[in-house]
Write a protein that holds these residues in place. Structure first.
Motif, PDB file in Angstrom:
ATOM      1  N   LEU A 241       0.828  -1.212   0.000  1.00 27.89           N
ATOM      2  CA  LEU A 241       0.000   0.000   0.000  1.00 27.89           C
ATOM      3  C   LEU A 241       0.856   1.253   0.000  1.00 27.89           C
ATOM      4  O   LEU A 241       0.493   2.264  -0.623  1.00 27.89           O
ATOM      5  CB  LEU A 241      -0.931  -0.006   1.207  1.00 27.89           C
ATOM      6  N   SER A 242       1.998   1.196   0.703  1.00 30.65           N
ATOM      7  CA  SER A 242       2.881   2.362   0.740  1.00 30.65           C
ATOM      8  C   SER A 242       3.488   2.642  -0.625  1.00 30.65           C
ATOM      9  O   SER A 242       3.787   3.791  -0.957  1.00 30.65           O
ATOM     10  CB  SER A 242       3.997   2.151   1.768  1.00 30.65           C
ATOM     11  N   ALA A 243       3.665   1.579  -1.434  1.00 30.00           N
ATOM     12  CA  ALA A 243       4.276   1.741  -2.753  1.00 30.00           C
ATOM     13  C   ALA A 243       3.287   2.233  -3.806  1.00 30.00           C
ATOM     14  O   ALA A 243       3.696   2.656  -4.879  1.00 30.00           O
ATOM     15  CB  ALA A 243       4.884   0.418  -3.205  1.00 30.00           C
ATOM     16  N   VAL A 244       1.983   2.189  -3.497  1.00 30.17           N
ATOM     17  CA  VAL A 244       0.990   2.656  -4.464  1.00 30.17           C
ATOM     18  C   VAL A 244       1.112   4.170  -4.592  1.00 30.17           C
ATOM     19  O   VAL A 244       1.016   4.894  -3.593  1.00 30.17           O
ATOM     20  CB  VAL A 244      -0.439   2.274  -3.996  1.00 30.17           C
ATOM     21  N   PRO A 245       1.303   4.713  -5.827  1.00 32.63           N
ATOM     22  CA  PRO A 245       1.498   6.161  -5.973  1.00 32.63           C
ATOM     23  C   PRO A 245       0.223   6.965  -5.757  1.00 32.63           C
ATOM     24  O   PRO A 245       0.275   8.146  -5.418  1.00 32.63           O
ATOM     25  CB  PRO A 245       2.004   6.306  -7.412  1.00 32.63           C
ATOM     26  N   ILE A 261      -5.589   5.918   5.339  1.00 30.80           N
ATOM     27  CA  ILE A 261      -5.093   6.511   4.092  1.00 30.80           C
ATOM     28  C   ILE A 261      -3.623   6.134   3.995  1.00 30.80           C
ATOM     29  O   ILE A 261      -2.889   6.209   4.985  1.00 30.80           O
ATOM     30  CB  ILE A 261      -5.253   8.045   4.063  1.00 30.80           C
ATOM     31  N   ASN A 262      -3.189   5.731   2.811  1.00 31.13           N
ATOM     32  CA  ASN A 262      -1.794   5.310   2.669  1.00 31.13           C
ATOM     33  C   ASN A 262      -0.845   6.512   2.726  1.00 31.13           C
ATOM     34  O   ASN A 262      -1.274   7.666   2.874  1.00 31.13           O
ATOM     35  CB  ASN A 262      -1.596   4.493   1.387  1.00 31.13           C
ATOM     36  N   GLU A 263       0.442   6.248   2.595  1.00 30.41           N
ATOM     37  CA  GLU A 263       1.459   7.287   2.802  1.00 30.41           C
ATOM     38  C   GLU A 263       1.465   8.341   1.711  1.00 30.41           C
ATOM     39  O   GLU A 263       2.140   9.368   1.845  1.00 30.41           O
ATOM     40  CB  GLU A 263       2.838   6.628   2.906  1.00 30.41           C
ATOM     41  N   ALA A 264       0.706   8.130   0.619  1.00 27.72           N
ATOM     42  CA  ALA A 264       0.620   9.147  -0.440  1.00 27.72           C
ATOM     43  C   ALA A 264      -0.131  10.390   0.029  1.00 27.72           C
ATOM     44  O   ALA A 264      -0.132  11.416  -0.658  1.00 27.72           O
ATOM     45  CB  ALA A 264      -0.070   8.553  -1.673  1.00 27.72           C
ATOM     46  N   LEU A 265      -0.793  10.312   1.199  1.00 28.33           N
ATOM     47  CA  LEU A 265      -1.540  11.441   1.743  1.00 28.33           C
ATOM     48  C   LEU A 265      -0.661  12.676   1.873  1.00 28.33           C
ATOM     49  O   LEU A 265      -1.041  13.771   1.432  1.00 28.33           O
ATOM     50  CB  LEU A 265      -2.111  11.040   3.107  1.00 28.33           C
ATOM     51  N   GLN A 266       0.525  12.516   2.469  1.00 22.78           N
ATOM     52  CA  GLN A 266       1.426  13.650   2.680  1.00 22.78           C
ATOM     53  C   GLN A 266       1.899  14.213   1.345  1.00 22.78           C
ATOM     54  O   GLN A 266       1.978  15.437   1.150  1.00 22.78           O
ATOM     55  CB  GLN A 266       2.621  13.201   3.537  1.00 22.78           C
ATOM     56  N   ARG A 267       2.188  13.341   0.407  1.00 19.35           N
ATOM     57  CA  ARG A 267       2.727  13.770  -0.880  1.00 19.35           C
ATOM     58  C   ARG A 267       1.696  14.532  -1.713  1.00 19.35           C
ATOM     59  O   ARG A 267       2.016  15.537  -2.356  1.00 19.35           O
ATOM     60  CB  ARG A 267       3.224  12.537  -1.647  1.00 19.35           C
ATOM     61  N   HIS A 268       0.442  14.071  -1.716  1.00 23.87           N
ATOM     62  CA  HIS A 268      -0.577  14.671  -2.577  1.00 23.87           C
ATOM     63  C   HIS A 268      -1.313  15.839  -1.923  1.00 23.87           C
ATOM     64  O   HIS A 268      -1.634  16.828  -2.590  1.00 23.87           O
ATOM     65  CB  HIS A 268      -1.602  13.613  -2.991  1.00 23.87           C
ATOM     66  N   LEU A 269      -1.614  15.729  -0.619  1.00 24.18           N
ATOM     67  CA  LEU A 269      -2.442  16.745   0.029  1.00 24.18           C
ATOM     68  C   LEU A 269      -1.718  17.518   1.121  1.00 24.18           C
ATOM     69  O   LEU A 269      -2.230  18.545   1.584  1.00 24.18           O
ATOM     70  CB  LEU A 269      -3.705  16.099   0.615  1.00 24.18           C
ATOM     71  N   GLY A 270      -0.573  17.011   1.585  1.00 27.92           N
ATOM     72  CA  GLY A 270       0.195  17.738   2.583  1.00 27.92           C
ATOM     73  C   GLY A 270      -0.287  17.572   4.010  1.00 27.92           C
ATOM     74  O   GLY A 270       0.163  18.287   4.908  1.00 27.92           O
TER      75      GLY A 270
END
Length: 392
Positions: A241-245, A261-270
């Motif tokens: 799940l962490s690897a999903v972009p 919510i996976n770790e993409a939360l920080q990258r996409h929404l901050g």
């Protein structure tokens, strides 16, 4: 021999002759027309590994009326329950270990470990201060012994540093007034298989330490293996799940908030996950654009579509932590349903903000070029390679 004890003894003769069973029970012997109750015990004699004989002891019990008979009956029942229990059980004499911890004033696991590290020779004294008093058949089989006596010898002979430390911890727990002590214990059974046990010790009061410590063993090998397999699967799933972009939500529709919510939360929404948790049921009002929230009057139909197995796709705008809006294309599916309506769903959101911006620029350029072409006085047309007109 009279009574039920005699029939039990006869049925156990083969096991007794093989040295696999040591019995203690009350029996009645007829002497001159009168019945006398005695406590019967047998102990195997070995020559090498072969049982060559038995020592029998008979201890006379004096009757003192009906109360004594009742106590004797209860004692026999408890003894039968102990011997026939499916749960492996031991009774340990820890009076020697108790004396040692009192002399050394080591009443905690840390103090015991430090003391044994400084004085390794004390382990032998501690090992001798913890003796096996009784073991039921399940415990004898578990430890791969043929009799209680053989088990007692094996436990003394193979006592490890960890075993000695556990004996001291049991004695210290009695001194501290504890009623129960639990710990993990690893053993190799009679078939050579490693087993993981959970030991539960019922501790006597310090002034009744001569009653012994009852130890129950729960075999948790399969549970431990299952937990290890579960942890492995969880690590694999977490890494996947962490690897999903894209953003991956697990969303609770009843509480109107994401529960994962996976770790993409920080990258996409901050946002950090703590920020999402603080929003609670206000997540939609804070993050999702008001025009993209499913209206209340349409929500029931939307949840029914998900519960029926449909994958619902729709564009959704979400606000970043800095206030900027991002556009996402979402795909939602049902994870858990109740009463024909989706209760928990999985939502994958792909950020298409840049794609939309590029598409808007292309459309704007196309509109400008078309407007420019419409204002030319010349005739302009476009064709494909087969000379089919596409624009005039």
């Amino acid at each position: 021999l009279r009574g039920r004890a005699a029939s039990t003894l006869e049925r156990s003769l083969d096991a007794i002759r093989g040295g696999r069973l040591v019995q203690e029970q009350a029996v009645s012997i007829e002497r001159g027309g009168c019945l006398q109750t005695l406590w019967l015990s047998n102990y195997p004699l070995y020559r090498g590994s072969a049982c060559v004989g038995m020592i029998w002891t008979l201890h006379g019990l004096q009757h003192h009326g009906a109360q004594h008979a009742g106590d004797l009956g209860r004692l026999q029942r408890y003894r039968n329950l102990f011997e026939r229990a499916a749960l492996p059980q031991l009774v340990l004499d820890v009076t020697g270990a108790y004396s040692w911890v009192c002399r050394q004033r080591a009443f905690s696991a840390e103090q015991i470990a430090a003391l044994l590290e400084r004085h390794p020779a004390a382990r032998r004294e501690l090992a001798a201060g913890c003796l096996l008093l009784e073991a039921n058949l399940a415990a004898i089989n578990l430890f791969g012994a043929r009799s209680e006596r053989e088990l007692a010898v094996n436990l003394q002979r193979s006592a490890s540093a960890a075993d000695v430390s556990l004996a001291a911890r049991i004695a210290a727990a009695i001194h501290n007034g504890e009623e129960q002590l639990e710990f993990a214990y690893d053993v190799v059974d009679g078939q050579g298989r490693p087993r993981q046990l959970h030991a539960i010790c019922t501790l006597p009061a310090a002034d009744r330490i001569d009653q012994g410590v009852l130890v129950n063993f729960l075999d948790v090998t399969e549970l431990a293996d299952a937990q290890q397999d579960l942890h492995t699967r969880e690590r694999f799933l977490s890494a996947t799940l962490s690897a999903v972009p894209d953003l991956l939500f697990v969303y609770d529709y009843q509480e109107a908030r994401p529960i994962y919510i996976n770790e993409a939360l920080q990258r996409h929404l901050g946002y950090a996950w703590e920020d999402i948790e603080a929003m609670g049921g206000d997540f939609n009002g804070i993050v999702v654009h008001p025009d993209d929230v499913v209206p209340r009057e349409q929500l029931r139909a939307y949840l029914r579509r998900l519960a029926d197995g449909e994958i619902v796709e729709q564009p959704v705008r979400m606000r970043q932590a800095d206030g900027e809006w991002r556009q996402f294309q979402t795909r939602a599916t049902c994870l858990e349903a109740a009463s024909g309506l989706a209760r928990v769903g999985v939502i994958i959101a792909r950020d298409i903000t840049e794609h939309v911006r590029v598409l808007d620029r292309v459309n704007q350029q196309e509109r400008r070029y078309k407007l420019l072409a419409e204002n030319f006085s010349d005739i302009i047309c476009t064709t494909d390679v087969e000379l089919r007109v596409s624009y005039l």
